[in-house]
Design a protein around this motif. Structure first.
Motif, PDB file in Angstrom:
ATOM      1  N   UNK A 120      83.090  26.905  36.595  1.00  0.00           N
ATOM      2  CA  UNK A 120      83.450  28.127  35.542  1.00  0.00           C
ATOM      3  C   UNK A 120      84.417  27.535  34.498  1.00  0.00           C
ATOM      4  N   UNK A 121      83.610  26.923  33.595  1.00  0.00           N
ATOM      5  CA  UNK A 121      84.350  26.169  32.346  1.00  0.00           C
ATOM      6  C   UNK A 121      83.893  26.595  30.908  1.00  0.00           C
ATOM      7  N   UNK A 122      83.066  27.632  30.944  1.00  0.00           N
ATOM      8  CA  UNK A 122      82.795  28.226  29.745  1.00  0.00           C
ATOM      9  C   UNK A 122      83.834  29.334  29.183  1.00  0.00           C
ATOM     10  N   UNK A 123      84.257  29.407  28.060  1.00  0.00           N
ATOM     11  CA  UNK A 123      85.125  30.371  27.632  1.00  0.00           C
ATOM     12  C   UNK A 123      84.777  31.135  26.530  1.00  0.00           C
ATOM     13  N   UNK A 124      84.848  32.544  26.588  1.00  0.00           N
ATOM     14  CA  UNK A 124      84.679  33.064  25.041  1.00  0.00           C
ATOM     15  C   UNK A 124      85.974  33.922  24.849  1.00  0.00           C
ATOM     16  N   UNK A 125      86.527  33.513  23.673  1.00  0.00           N
ATOM     17  CA  UNK A 125      87.629  34.128  23.434  1.00  0.00           C
ATOM     18  C   UNK A 125      87.610  35.499  23.060  1.00  0.00           C
ATOM     19  N   UNK A 126      88.356  36.619  23.461  1.00  0.00           N
ATOM     20  CA  UNK A 126      88.356  37.763  23.148  1.00  0.00           C
ATOM     21  C   UNK A 126      88.296  38.207  21.562  1.00  0.00           C
ATOM     22  N   UNK A 127      87.506  38.993  21.263  1.00  0.00           N
ATOM     23  CA  UNK A 127      87.471  39.163  19.951  1.00  0.00           C
ATOM     24  C   UNK A 127      86.827  38.248  18.878  1.00  0.00           C
ATOM     25  N   UNK A 128      86.563  37.229  19.855  1.00  0.00           N
ATOM     26  CA  UNK A 128      86.130  35.711  18.995  1.00  0.00           C
ATOM     27  C   UNK A 128      87.227  35.256  18.056  1.00  0.00           C
ATOM     28  N   UNK A 129      88.611  35.527  18.383  1.00  0.00           N
ATOM     29  CA  UNK A 129      89.637  35.028  17.615  1.00  0.00           C
ATOM     30  C   UNK A 129      90.114  33.528  18.326  1.00  0.00           C
ATOM     31  N   UNK A 130      90.334  32.827  17.490  1.00  0.00           N
ATOM     32  CA  UNK A 130      90.733  31.378  17.984  1.00  0.00           C
ATOM     33  C   UNK A 130      91.351  30.898  16.567  1.00  0.00           C
ATOM     34  N   UNK A 131      91.975  29.757  16.788  1.00  0.00           N
ATOM     35  CA  UNK A 131      92.602  28.919  15.986  1.00  0.00           C
ATOM     36  C   UNK A 131      91.965  27.397  16.219  1.00  0.00           C
ATOM     37  N   UNK A 132      92.384  26.265  15.342  1.00  0.00           N
ATOM     38  CA  UNK A 132      92.023  25.040  15.590  1.00  0.00           C
ATOM     39  C   UNK A 132      92.571  24.642  16.800  1.00  0.00           C
ATOM     40  N   UNK A 133      94.039  24.948  16.839  1.00  0.00           N
ATOM     41  CA  UNK A 133      95.046  24.684  17.994  1.00  0.00           C
ATOM     42  C   UNK A 133      94.459  25.234  19.308  1.00  0.00           C
ATOM     43  N   UNK A 134      93.858  26.594  19.243  1.00  0.00           N
ATOM     44  CA  UNK A 134      93.268  27.260  20.466  1.00  0.00           C
ATOM     45  C   UNK A 134      92.213  26.168  20.919  1.00  0.00           C
ATOM     46  N   UNK A 135      91.076  25.762  20.130  1.00  0.00           N
ATOM     47  CA  UNK A 135      89.973  24.879  20.383  1.00  0.00           C
ATOM     48  C   UNK A 135      90.609  23.390  20.744  1.00  0.00           C
ATOM     49  N   UNK A 136      91.410  23.122  20.309  1.00  0.00           N
ATOM     50  CA  UNK A 136      92.255  21.769  20.790  1.00  0.00           C
ATOM     51  C   UNK A 136      92.729  21.567  22.357  1.00  0.00           C
ATOM     52  N   UNK A 137      93.267  23.060  22.558  1.00  0.00           N
ATOM     53  CA  UNK A 137      93.808  23.197  23.884  1.00  0.00           C
ATOM     54  C   UNK A 137      92.709  23.463  24.813  1.00  0.00           C
ATOM     55  N   UNK A 138      91.576  24.164  24.630  1.00  0.00           N
ATOM     56  CA  UNK A 138      90.549  24.252  25.425  1.00  0.00           C
ATOM     57  C   UNK A 138      89.710  23.083  25.579  1.00  0.00           C
ATOM     58  N   UNK A 139      89.694  22.049  24.575  1.00  0.00           N
ATOM     59  CA  UNK A 139      89.127  20.806  24.916  1.00  0.00           C
ATOM     60  C   UNK A 139      89.959  20.054  25.666  1.00  0.00           C
ATOM     61  N   UNK A 185      84.416  26.411  24.660  1.00  0.00           N
ATOM     62  CA  UNK A 185      84.317  27.532  23.837  1.00  0.00           C
ATOM     63  C   UNK A 185      82.831  27.933  23.438  1.00  0.00           C
ATOM     64  N   UNK A 186      82.564  29.207  23.974  1.00  0.00           N
ATOM     65  CA  UNK A 186      81.295  29.896  23.710  1.00  0.00           C
ATOM     66  C   UNK A 186      81.288  30.908  22.863  1.00  0.00           C
ATOM     67  N   UNK A 187      80.838  30.817  21.709  1.00  0.00           N
ATOM     68  CA  UNK A 187      80.746  31.933  20.725  1.00  0.00           C
ATOM     69  C   UNK A 187      79.644  32.605  20.711  1.00  0.00           C
ATOM     70  N   UNK A 188      78.834  32.977  19.299  1.00  0.00           N
ATOM     71  CA  UNK A 188      77.965  33.832  19.187  1.00  0.00           C
ATOM     72  C   UNK A 188      77.231  33.935  18.087  1.00  0.00           C
ATOM     73  N   UNK A 189      75.942  34.293  17.794  1.00  0.00           N
ATOM     74  CA  UNK A 189      75.259  34.517  16.551  1.00  0.00           C
ATOM     75  C   UNK A 189      74.849  35.810  16.368  1.00  0.00           C
ATOM     76  N   UNK A 190      74.927  36.781  17.332  1.00  0.00           N
ATOM     77  CA  UNK A 190      74.243  38.035  17.026  1.00  0.00           C
ATOM     78  C   UNK A 190      75.418  38.983  17.665  1.00  0.00           C
ATOM     79  N   UNK A 191      76.019  39.548  16.790  1.00  0.00           N
ATOM     80  CA  UNK A 191      76.949  40.391  17.292  1.00  0.00           C
ATOM     81  C   UNK A 191      76.711  42.154  16.765  1.00  0.00           C
TER      82      UNK A 191
END
Length: 221
Positions: free
Chosen positions: A125-144, A150-156
Motif C-alpha cells: 500500500x504505497x501509492x498516495x493521492x494528495x487530497x484535492x491534488x494539493x502538494x508542494x515540492x517539499x511534499x513530494x520530497x517527503x513522499x519519496x 504520488x499518483x495524480x490524474x489527467x481527467x478530472x
C-alpha cells in the motif's frame, strides 16, 4: 465556482514540472485507469462495485483511513475483488498544511487500517493521492523519502460538486485519451451518483476501444 474546464490545462502545466508523480500511462496504449477517491462508503461503494462487477472492470481506490474505519465491510468488498488500493490520508486534510510528522502519521495510520481491515501487507500500500491534488515540492520530497509513490490524474470531471451525471460523463469523454487516469469519487461528496455515472461511462469507453487497468499496471512514461 467550478474549475473543471481548467483541469486539462493545469495537468499539462504540472506534469512536466513534477515528473516523479504518475500523471498518465503509456500514450501509445489504450489502457486507462478508473480511480475513485474519498471512500470507502457503506452505501455508495457497494453500488459502484456492482457496476464494476457487471462489466468486469478493475479499478483503483484511494482511501481515507477514517472512512475505512467507518465502512470496513465495504473496504473488504473492494479488496476481495482485487481492485488496487492506495492512500488518501487519514482525513481529508491538504498535505501541505500538515507538518512532516503529521503527514507521515496520517499515511502510516491509513496504511495500518487498510492492512488490518483487508489483510494486505503494508508494503503493498504505497501509492498516495494528495487530497484535492494539493502538494508542494517539499511534499513530494517527503513522499519519496518515505518510499511512497504520488499518483495524480489527467481527467478530472469535478463530480464532487454534483454538476449532473450527463455533464460528468461528457467531460470524461471529451478529455480521455490513451493512458488517462480518470478520477471520480465514491465518498460523501460525489458518491451519490458514482454508480450511475460509471454505468453510463463504461460502455462508451469500451466502445471506443479503451481497456481498463489498475494503477499498478498503468505504465508511466
Amino acid at each position: 465556482m467550478q474549475f473543471a474546464p481548467l483541469y486539462p490545462f493545469i495537468y499539462k502545466i504540472l506534469k512536466p514540472s513534477f515528473p516523479n508523480c504518475l500523471w498518465i500511462g503509456n500514450p501509445n496504449s489504450q489502457n486507462i485507469a478508473l480511480t475513485f477517491d474519498d471512500g470507502p462508503h457503506r452505501e455508495y461503494t457497494p453500488k459502484l462495485l456492482a457496476v464494476l462487477d457487471h462489466y468486469k472492470i478493475p479499478a483503483s481506490f484511494f482511501w481515507l483511513g477514517v472512512c475505512v474505519n467507518r465502512a470496513p465491510e465495504a473496504a473488504k468488498m473492494v479488496s476481495s475483488r482485487n481492485h488496487w488500493i492506495g492512500l488518501h490520508g487519514y482525513e481529508h486534510h491538504n498535505f501541505p498544511l500538515l507538518s512532516p510528522q503529521e503527514l507521515r502519521n496520517s499515511l502510516e495510520k491509513t496504511q495500518s487500517v487498510i492492512s488490518q481491515t483487508c489483510n494486505i501487507p503494508p508494503e503493498k500500500i504505497r501509492d498516495v493521492r494528495p487530497p484535492n491534488g494539493f502538494f508542494t515540492p517539499k511534499t513530494l520530497k517527503l513522499l519519496q523519502q518515505w518510499n511512497y509513490r504520488p499518483v495524480m490524474w489527467s481527467v478530472v470531471p469535478e463530480d464532487w460538486v454534483k454538476p449532473g451525471i450527463n455533464i460528468v460523463v461528457k467531460r470524461v469523454l471529451n478529455q480521455v485519451q490513451n493512458g488517462s487516469i480518470i478520477v471520480l469519487h465514491d465518498g460523501y461528496f460525489g458518491g451519490q451518483d458514482v454508480a450511475t455515472t460509471v454505468e453510463t461511462l463504461i460502455p462508451q469507453l469500451l466502445a471506443q476501444g479503451y481497456k481498463f487497468v489498475t494503477i499498478d499496471k498503468l505504465k508511466s512514461t
